[in-house]
Design a protein around this motif. Structure first.
Motif, mmCIF file in Angstrom:
data_model
loop_
_atom_site.group_PDB
_atom_site.id
_atom_site.type_symbol
_atom_site.label_atom_id
_atom_site.label_comp_id
_atom_site.label_asym_id
_atom_site.label_seq_id
_atom_site.Cartn_x
_atom_site.Cartn_y
_atom_site.Cartn_z
ATOM 1 N N GLY A 81 0.640 -1.376 -0.078
ATOM 2 C CA GLY A 81 0.146 0.115 -0.097
ATOM 3 C C GLY A 81 0.917 1.285 -0.056
ATOM 4 N N THR B 194 2.464 4.772 -1.266
ATOM 5 C CA THR B 194 2.078 5.931 -1.879
ATOM 6 C C THR B 194 2.942 7.058 -2.027
ATOM 7 O OG1 THR B 194 0.980 7.032 -0.374
ATOM 8 C CG2 THR B 194 -0.331 5.266 -1.171
ATOM 9 N N ASP C 63 3.620 8.686 1.055
ATOM 10 C CA ASP C 63 4.577 8.169 2.105
ATOM 11 C C ASP C 63 6.174 8.656 1.535
ATOM 12 O OD1 ASP C 63 2.717 6.566 3.462
ATOM 13 O OD2 ASP C 63 2.854 5.139 1.802
ATOM 14 N N ASN D 253 -2.342 9.517 -3.216
ATOM 15 C CA ASN D 253 -2.795 8.431 -2.465
ATOM 16 C C ASN D 253 -3.011 7.022 -3.063
ATOM 17 O OD1 ASN D 253 -2.757 9.706 0.156
ATOM 18 N ND2 ASN D 253 -4.502 10.799 -0.323
ATOM 19 N N GLU D 254 -2.677 7.276 -4.537
ATOM 20 C CA GLU D 254 -2.509 6.087 -5.171
ATOM 21 C C GLU D 254 -1.603 4.914 -4.999
ATOM 22 O OE1 GLU D 254 -3.454 6.425 -9.559
ATOM 23 O OE2 GLU D 254 -1.545 5.188 -9.994
ATOM 24 N N THR D 255 -1.955 3.791 -4.738
ATOM 25 C CA THR D 255 -0.934 2.730 -4.260
ATOM 26 C C THR D 255 -0.157 2.334 -5.449
ATOM 27 O OG1 THR D 255 -2.767 1.487 -2.734
ATOM 28 C CG2 THR D 255 -0.912 0.264 -3.613
ATOM 29 N N SER E 178 2.506 -0.207 -6.673
ATOM 30 C CA SER E 178 2.475 -1.858 -6.187
ATOM 31 C C SER E 178 3.636 -2.300 -6.975
ATOM 32 C CB SER E 178 1.353 -2.514 -6.603
ATOM 33 O OG SER E 178 0.721 -2.286 -7.988
#
Length: 268
Positions: A182, A184, A187, A225-227, A229
């Motif tokens: 998760g 982003t 972070d 806030n888009e993950t 991955s």
């Protein structure tokens, strides 16, 4: 020749003072033997260990501390680049009256139903190894920059962990990935400047976080806030302009560690 492991029989019924005195006598014996054999074996405590005084491990190869019960660190503990093994067959806890820094931590608990639990802030600076069992972090685990995490299939980490990564050198792109689920762009933004992404600072600037889209194309995340991955590229500006931070700096991210099987094709 090499001596056997030192073993201390201990349980919840043994008071901490008696246990500490017994352990101090064993360490004194170990030090005398080390003068004859410079490669000591481990100190093995068969039950709980409560350190109320000064516990210093040997700085020689093999001078590790192995505990079959719980470890309570209320005194002074100097690992000297030696490993702490938690290798019981029932529930174990690792606790301390102050943040605990360990160069090497090995979880080797054979209980099919119980776990090793952290109840105090614990930072691993060298390597965390999960050989057997489950580690319950309680959100108290940090892996310092450069520390490794290895896990045998079937072992688990339950709870969040904080991962740090120091970035050094000069301005430029770095290829990175999140070790937790998760992650982003948000972070990243609490440690370094992130621009050109909707919802973040300086959205009109060229983006400095790029992920692989398809067909050799790279694109910025759709929002802060888009993950993310997959792996990503992050540009570090190494200045103080528009919210940037000079290098070196340390990134940190907290979340559930990601464990996945990886297949690496080999060209022959």
């Amino acid at each position: 020749g090499p001596q056997d492991e030192f073993r201390v029989a201990a349980s919840n019924e043994v008071d901490s003072v008696s246990l500490l005195r017994a352990e101090q006598r064993l360490l004194e014996t170990q030090q005398r033997i080390n003068r004859l054999d410079p490669q000591p074996d481990s100190l093995f405590v068969l039950g709980d260990l409560v350190n109320q005084g000064v516990l210093t491990l040997s700085d020689s190869l093999g001078g590790d501390l192995k505990i079959a019960g719980s470890f309570t660190q209320n005194g002074t503990f100097s690992p000297n680049q030696r490993a702490l093994f938690l290798q019981g067959d029932a529930a174990q806890t690792l606790s301390a009256s102050a943040p605990l820094n360990l160069p090497y931590l090995i979880i080797d608990n054979t209980s099919p139903t119980e776990s090793v639990s952290l109840t105090s802030a614990t930072t691993v600076t060298g390597k965390l190894t999960l050989s057997d069992g489950d580690l319950q972090t309680g959100g108290l685990l940090t892996l310092a920059s450069g520390a490794l995490l290895t896990a045998v299939e079937g072992t688990t980490v339950t709870g969040d962990a904080t991962f740090q990564r120091e970035i050094t050198g000069s301005a430029g792109w770095r290829l990175l990935s999140f070790p937790v689920a998760g992650g982003t762009a948000a972070d990243l933004a609490d440690d370094t400047a992130v621009q050109g992404i909707a919802g973040g600072a300086n959205p009109g600037f060229a983006p400095n976080v790029l992920t692989y889209a398809a067909a050799g194309q790279f694109a910025a995340p759709g929002s802060m806030n888009e993950t993310i991955s997959t792996g990503f590229a992050l540009y570090f500006f190494n200045n103080t302009d528009a919210g940037s931070t000079p290098l070196p700096l340390t990134l940190d991210v907290t979340g559930t560690p990601v464990f996945t099987e990886q297949t690496a094709p080999l060209n022959t």
